[in-house]
Design a protein around this motif. Structure first.
Motif, short mmCIF file in Angstrom:
data_model
loop_
_atom_site.label_atom_id
_atom_site.label_comp_id
_atom_site.label_asym_id
_atom_site.label_seq_id
_atom_site.Cartn_x
_atom_site.Cartn_y
_atom_site.Cartn_z
N ASP A 267 76.39 84.48 62.83
CA ASP A 267 75.01 84.50 62.34
C ASP A 267 74.06 84.05 63.44
O ASP A 267 73.97 82.86 63.76
CB ASP A 267 74.90 83.58 61.12
N ALA A 268 73.32 85.00 64.01
CA ALA A 268 72.39 84.68 65.09
C ALA A 268 71.25 83.78 64.61
O ALA A 268 70.61 83.10 65.42
CB ALA A 268 71.81 85.96 65.68
N SER A 269 71.00 83.75 63.31
CA SER A 269 69.91 82.91 62.78
C SER A 269 70.36 81.47 62.53
O SER A 269 69.54 80.63 62.15
CB SER A 269 69.37 83.51 61.48
N ASP A 270 71.64 81.19 62.73
CA ASP A 270 72.16 79.83 62.55
C ASP A 270 71.84 79.03 63.80
O ASP A 270 72.67 78.85 64.69
CB ASP A 270 73.66 79.87 62.28
N ARG A 271 70.61 78.53 63.86
CA ARG A 271 70.14 77.86 65.07
C ARG A 271 70.90 76.56 65.33
O ARG A 271 71.12 76.18 66.48
CB ARG A 271 68.64 77.61 64.97
N GLU A 272 71.30 75.88 64.27
CA GLU A 272 72.07 74.65 64.45
C GLU A 272 73.38 74.94 65.17
O GLU A 272 73.75 74.26 66.14
CB GLU A 272 72.36 73.99 63.11
N ALA A 273 74.09 75.97 64.71
CA ALA A 273 75.38 76.29 65.31
C ALA A 273 75.23 76.71 66.77
O ALA A 273 75.99 76.29 67.65
CB ALA A 273 76.07 77.39 64.50
N ARG A 274 74.23 77.53 67.05
CA ARG A 274 74.04 77.99 68.43
C ARG A 274 73.65 76.83 69.35
O ARG A 274 74.07 76.77 70.51
CB ARG A 274 73.03 79.13 68.48
N GLU A 275 72.85 75.91 68.83
CA GLU A 275 72.47 74.75 69.64
C GLU A 275 73.68 73.87 69.91
O GLU A 275 73.87 73.39 71.04
CB GLU A 275 71.39 73.95 68.91
N ARG A 276 74.54 73.66 68.94
CA ARG A 276 75.72 72.81 69.12
C ARG A 276 76.71 73.45 70.10
O ARG A 276 77.33 72.76 70.91
CB ARG A 276 76.39 72.55 67.78
N VAL A 277 76.86 74.77 70.04
CA VAL A 277 77.76 75.44 70.97
C VAL A 277 77.20 75.37 72.39
O VAL A 277 77.96 75.21 73.36
CB VAL A 277 78.01 76.90 70.53
N MET A 278 75.88 75.46 72.52
CA MET A 278 75.25 75.32 73.84
C MET A 278 75.51 73.93 74.42
O MET A 278 75.81 73.78 75.61
CB MET A 278 73.75 75.58 73.71
N TRP A 279 75.41 72.91 73.59
CA TRP A 279 75.68 71.55 74.06
C TRP A 279 77.16 71.39 74.42
O TRP A 279 77.50 70.76 75.44
CB TRP A 279 75.26 70.54 72.99
N ALA A 280 78.03 72.00 73.64
CA ALA A 280 79.46 71.97 73.97
C ALA A 280 79.73 72.61 75.32
O ALA A 280 80.57 72.13 76.09
CB ALA A 280 80.27 72.67 72.88
N ALA A 281 79.00 73.69 75.62
CA ALA A 281 79.20 74.37 76.90
C ALA A 281 78.84 73.46 78.06
O ALA A 281 79.55 73.41 79.08
CB ALA A 281 78.34 75.64 76.96
N THR A 282 77.74 72.72 77.92
CA THR A 282 77.34 71.80 79.00
C THR A 282 78.33 70.65 79.12
O THR A 282 78.73 70.27 80.23
CB THR A 282 75.92 71.28 78.73
N LEU A 283 78.77 70.10 77.99
CA LEU A 283 79.75 69.01 78.04
C LEU A 283 81.05 69.47 78.69
O LEU A 283 81.63 68.76 79.54
CB LEU A 283 80.05 68.52 76.62
N ALA A 284 81.53 70.64 78.31
CA ALA A 284 82.77 71.15 78.89
C ALA A 284 82.59 71.49 80.36
O ALA A 284 83.51 71.33 81.17
CB ALA A 284 83.26 72.37 78.12
N GLY A 285 81.38 71.94 80.73
CA GLY A 285 81.11 72.21 82.14
C GLY A 285 81.18 70.95 82.97
O GLY A 285 81.77 70.92 84.06
N ILE A 286 80.58 69.87 82.46
CA ILE A 286 80.66 68.58 83.17
C ILE A 286 82.11 68.12 83.25
O ILE A 286 82.56 67.60 84.28
CB ILE A 286 79.78 67.54 82.46
N ALA A 287 82.87 68.34 82.17
CA ALA A 287 84.28 67.92 82.16
C ALA A 287 85.09 68.67 83.20
O ALA A 287 85.77 68.06 84.04
CB ALA A 287 84.86 68.13 80.76
N PHE A 288 85.04 70.01 83.17
CA PHE A 288 85.90 70.73 84.11
C PHE A 288 85.35 70.69 85.53
O PHE A 288 86.10 70.85 86.49
CB PHE A 288 86.20 72.16 83.63
N GLY A 289 84.05 70.40 85.67
CA GLY A 289 83.52 70.20 87.00
C GLY A 289 84.06 68.95 87.67
O GLY A 289 83.96 68.79 88.89
#
Length: 435
Positions: A267-289
């Motif tokens: 659901d592209a209109s699920d802004r909460e879910a998309r925001e949380r996945v975006m934050w997960a991407a940054t956290l995982a990026g810092i982790a694997f970096g």
């Protein structure tokens, strides 16, 4: 130098290093890019994007903010999705000619990686393969700092905005490789979830599954205490192995993805879910970096590099393409089945954080199967292909795929077990079909 010796006299590291870009996260923060570039002393900006993103409001927002700050902006919008050595060279030529004193990248990992490479070679000219990871390239150390670079991701996936890694296809080898150096890490990252609101579901799925594997691979990488101590402290690699810092980001990214990824895809209109996945991407990026990835990513480079006909829905163009996140996750269930024996408790804990039922599980016996099966469930929920066979490979390709993955020694040496051609071949064969 922090190290200890085992009984055989080998020297192992006893310390880890934490590196990260400055990160600004939140809806609307892309509008800060002009002020932040000016604060870094930039006057002439090379603005990188790709032909699709360059037509979107997100690009216009960044361009307007930069110009409003009084900066001279020179756009480069010819970035190739899944970059090649050829597309990197074209971007390097552009950057060298513009004489920019700063870089802004607006796009996915392909755009951010291309801006990193352009910044590197324009600032410190060298033969193209000089900085590329050994054994494919010479692995020459970057001689000094680069120009300021503000990375503005528009996908919730690669984490490139916080890593010192730039990946590309080396066309003559039909394989992916890259450049890895702390100097490539962007100076700042502006992570604006508004940028993902218009992404098609299949793109969110592929990028989100890349995040998932970033977190899992960092969490299960060879522990930093089992890595040989570097000759000098300043030569400690970015892929230093699992450590307490990377564990923090990995665990939270896995929790968020287990809860929100399927919602964000559906659901592209699920802004909460998309925001949380975006934050997960940054956290995982810092982790694997700071920890590094291993087997699934090493295997993915061969899968993407040797693709013959497959092209996914939701992606521009018609040329053969296996998106990076898809190429990674198709290998992941088979790969983690193999690595689970190295630390069953940690693999089972990862499955639990992702949402798997681990009640009554015995880690030593069940960890690999439980984690692998749960990954397959997630793949099916977001409509990934059924293993490598779903993108055009067969068991007859397993040895050739292993040939393509074996040169990825920077990644394979970070795995929690010894990896050779036979193990790679067997793992590729097991990844052909899951259901």
């Amino acid at each position: 130098m922090a190290c200890h010796h085992d009984l055989a006299g080998d020297s192992y590291d006893t310390a880890f290093t934490v590196d990260a870009s400055r990160v600004t996260f939140g809806r609307g923060c892309l509008r800060e890019v002009g002020d932040r570039a000016a604060a870094l002393g930039v006057t002439r900006v090379a603005l990188f994007s790709d032909p699709v993103v360059a037509q979107l409001e997100v690009f216009a927002t960044a361009l307007g903010a930069l110009r409003a700050a009084g900066l001279d902006v020179v756009p480069y919008t010819d970035v190739h999705v899944e970059p090649t050595d050829q597309s990197f060279r074209q971007a390097i030529d552009f950057a060298t000619g513009t004489k920019a004193d700063g870089y802004v990248s607006v796009g996915g990992g392909s755009v951010i990686d291309t801006a990193k490479a352009a910044n590197l070679y324009a600032t410190h000219p060298a033969g193209f393969l000089d900085y590329v990871n050994a054994p494919i390239g010479a692995g020459v150390a970057v001689p000094g700092p680069l120009r300021p670079h503000i990375a503005c991701p528009t996908t919730s996936g690669t984490g490139s905005e916080v890593t010192g890694i730039a990946i590309f296809d080396l066309l003559e080898m039909h394989a992916k490789t890259g450049i890895a150096a702390p100097a490539l890490r962007p100076t700042e990252a502006l992570v604006d979830p508004d940028s993902t609101d218009t992404l098609p579901g299949p793109v969110v799925a592929c990028s989100g599954l890349d995040v998932l594997s970033h977190a899992l691979e960092s969490y299960t990488a060879r522990p930093y205490r089992r890595r040989a101590a570097p000759p000098r402290p300043t030569q400690r690699p970015m892929s230093q192995g699992a450590n307490p810092w990377s564990d923090l980001g990995s665990r939270e990214a896995l929790r968020l993805l287990g809860k929100y990824l399927t919602r964000a895809v559906a659901d592209a209109s699920d802004r909460e879910a998309r925001e949380r996945v975006m934050w997960a991407a940054t956290l995982a990026g810092i982790a694997f970096g700071n920890a590094g990835v291993h087997l699934p990513h090493a295997m993915s480079y061969a899968v993407a590099g040797q693709v013959r006909r497959y092209h996914p829905d939701g992606y521009p163009g018609t040329e053969p393409l296996v998106p990076h996140g898809m190429a990674v996750i198709l290998n992941a269930p088979a790969a983690f089945s193999v690595t689970a024996a190295s630390d069953p408790v940690r693999h089972l804990e990862a499955a639990r954080i992702l949402g798997a039922d681990v009640l009554d599980a015995v880690a030593a016996d069940d960890a690999g199967d439980i984690l692998s099966d749960h990954l397959v469930d997630i793949m099916r929920a977001v409509t990934m292909p059924n293993g490598l066979s779903g993108v055009g490979y067969s068991s007859a390709d397993a040895a050739t795929l292993a040939d393509g993955a074996l040169p990825q020694q920077r990644l394979l040496s970070n795995a929690p077990l010894q990896v050779d051609h036979t193990l790679l071949t067997d793992t590729f064969r097991h990844a052909m079909r899951y259901w």
